[in-house]
Design an enzyme around this catalytic site. Structure first.
Site, PDB file in Angstrom:
ATOM      1  N   GLY A 115       0.732  -0.969  -0.098  1.00 38.27           N
ATOM      2  CA  GLY A 115       0.002   0.036   0.110  1.00 38.27           C
ATOM      3  C   GLY A 115       0.859   1.147  -0.101  1.00 38.27           C
ATOM      4  N   HIS A 435       3.272 -21.076  49.081  1.00 42.80           N
ATOM      5  CA  HIS A 435       4.656 -21.787  49.319  1.00 42.80           C
ATOM      6  C   HIS A 435       4.406 -23.576  49.056  1.00 42.80           C
ATOM      7  CE1 HIS A 435       8.160 -22.592  51.493  1.00 42.80           C
ATOM      8  NE2 HIS A 435       7.789 -23.770  52.280  1.00 42.80           N
TER       9      HIS A 435
END
Length: 460
Positions: A115, A435
């Site tokens: 383009g 944890h």
């Protein structure tokens, strides 16, 4: 009769252009999308996606080595580069099809070819001219190569993703995220990898502690790091290449890859002739609404040289479509954008570096944590992780979070929400950690790093 052929012509069918075009189409606009290569753009076809797939593949070699620590015996493992490349290409074809369907599903017309902007409302494609009320430039960036004797022998990230065979030895020039990611890929697959770069450490622009920690880990992985060095000449020598370096040394390799920068892809688009103002490096100058100096022309993504990240281009494309075609004015927000480097180990970061935070806020509280990931406890893998929180001392707001190590990008995505919301260090401290995980380090850091001296702060 309609004044223009289309309400919108988008030049470039990458992530940002496709997002803007399909949303505009859904909002009732008549849209044409111009693409000279393949719909999908850099991220999907020449960047993020194929690169991440290759990162996964290369990292498996390290996983196999770690398996012995957990009692696994693995024999006869081999890698088929061709088979991996074929699988990668098949996935890229699938994604290209999805992007084509996204455009057609929104009623967009795809125009094949380059383009060229003829005037503020006209684009020429393959010798035919089309008019539009609005033009959106979303052509992205393209790798650049310096003027070095023999540079015609070098490849860029574009070609590196399509190599038919893995080079046994490769020199990668650069120290940014593309360079360190590809260095990890080739080294992980077994190539002798040399990383040549001008700076003293990798990842210029990132937090200094992260740069230092990653540089150490890359060396431990077996990469040959050549800081403060640049190639002066590349010569073909039979089946290999000789790379002369500024320190007088010469590398003998099978491939030379440059990852020293990308430039906005605006050459030959006719933008300047149409009155669009560009920066010195060819980027389209835009305002806060992504509008160029020509009122009917907008630009988004890497072609604007703001933040070169796919999610940012997507956000800019969405903001453009909402503003122009849905009556919902939105400015793209470029503050506290999380990002990742898929190095080995990976980096995740959000907010300010310590140097930038000190420049903006003055007094800071800085928290750091270095650790060996639990995953490697039973292995001979010596990789270490690193985390850092940067806190504005006055407001106690967390203004930067940085991590190097296993799952860093995944973890930082969540931390990014907290930083965007203005979370304070107390908010982090009040959050219970999960944890045992690496992520819990971000909510258990309590000891401030000693304040650097003025000289140390100035050197950062």
């Amino acid at each position: 009769m309609a004044r223009y052929d289309y309400d919108l012509i988008t030049i470039g069918a990458g992530s940002g252009g496709v997002r803007a075009s399909r949303l505009a189409g859904r909002y009732g606009a008549k849209v044409a999308v111009v693409e000279e290569l393949r719909v999908g753009g850099t991220c999907v076809l020449r960047g993020c996606v194929p690169k991440k797939l290759m990162v996964y593949g290369s990292h498996l070699r390290h996983e196999i080595e770690d398996m012995a620590g957990y009692g696994w015996t693995v024999e006869g493992v081999q890698h088929d580069w061709g088979a991996m490349s074929a699988a990668k290409d098949k996935e890229l074809d699938r994604l290209h099809g999805i992007y084509m369907n996204l455009l057609s599903g929104a009623g967009n017309t795809v125009l094949d070819g380059r383009g060229v902007v003829v005037d503020p409302h006209t684009v020429e494609v393959a010798g035919k001219r089309y008019t539009a009320e609005r033009i959106l430039v979303a052509t992205g960036g393209w790798p650049t190569l310096p003027d070095v004797p023999g540079i015609e022998h070098a490849i860029t990230s574009n070609e590196a993703l399509d190599l038919k065979e893995r080079p046994r030895r490769i020199a990668i020039v650069g120290s940014g995220f593309i360079a360190v990611e590809f260095a990890g890929i080739f080294q992980g697959f077994g190539s002798e990898t040399h990383l040549v770069y001008r700076a003293d450490k990798v990842l210029r622009g990132f937090d200094e502690d992260i740069r230092t920690a990653l540089t150490v880990e890359l060396e431990k992985k077996g990469l040959n790091l050549l800081p403060e060095t640049l190639p002066t000449r590349i010569e073909k020598a039979g089946d290999c290449y000789l790379v002369s370096l500024s320190d007088g040394e010469t590398l003998e390799v099978d491939a030379v890859m440059y990852a020293t920068g990308r430039s906005p892809n605006t050459k030959g688009l006719g933008l300047e002739q149409a009155g669009v103002e560009l920066t010195a490096n060819g980027a389209v100058k835009v305002d806060a609404w992504s509008r160029s100096s020509v009122p009917s022309i907008w630009a988004i993504g890497d072609v604007t040289d703001r933040i070169q990240l796919t999610p940012v281009a997507l956000a800019e494309g969405q903001a453009f479509a909402e503003t122009e075609f849905n009556g919902n004015p939105i400015k793209p927000d470029h503050d506290d954008v999380p990002s990742a480097v898929f190095s080995q180990p990976p980096v995740g970061t959000v907010g300010l570096t310590e140097a930038k935070a000190r420049e903006k806020y003055g007094e800071l509280d800085v928290y750091v944590s270095g650790f060996r990931p639990m995953k490697y406890t039973l292995t001979r893998n010596t990789e270490r992780g690193f985390m850092k929180l940067i806190v504005d001392r006055k407001s106690q707001r967390v203004v930067g979070a940085h991590m190097l190590g296993v799952d860093a990008p995944e973890i930082i995505q969540g931390i990014g929400i907290a930083v965007r919301m203005g979370a304070t260090k107390r908010d982090f401290d009040r959050t219970i950690g999960i944890h045992p995980t690496a992520a819990e380090e971000f909510v258990t850091m309590r000891e401030k790093r000693p304040e650097p001296s003025p000289a140390e702060a100035a050197a950062e």
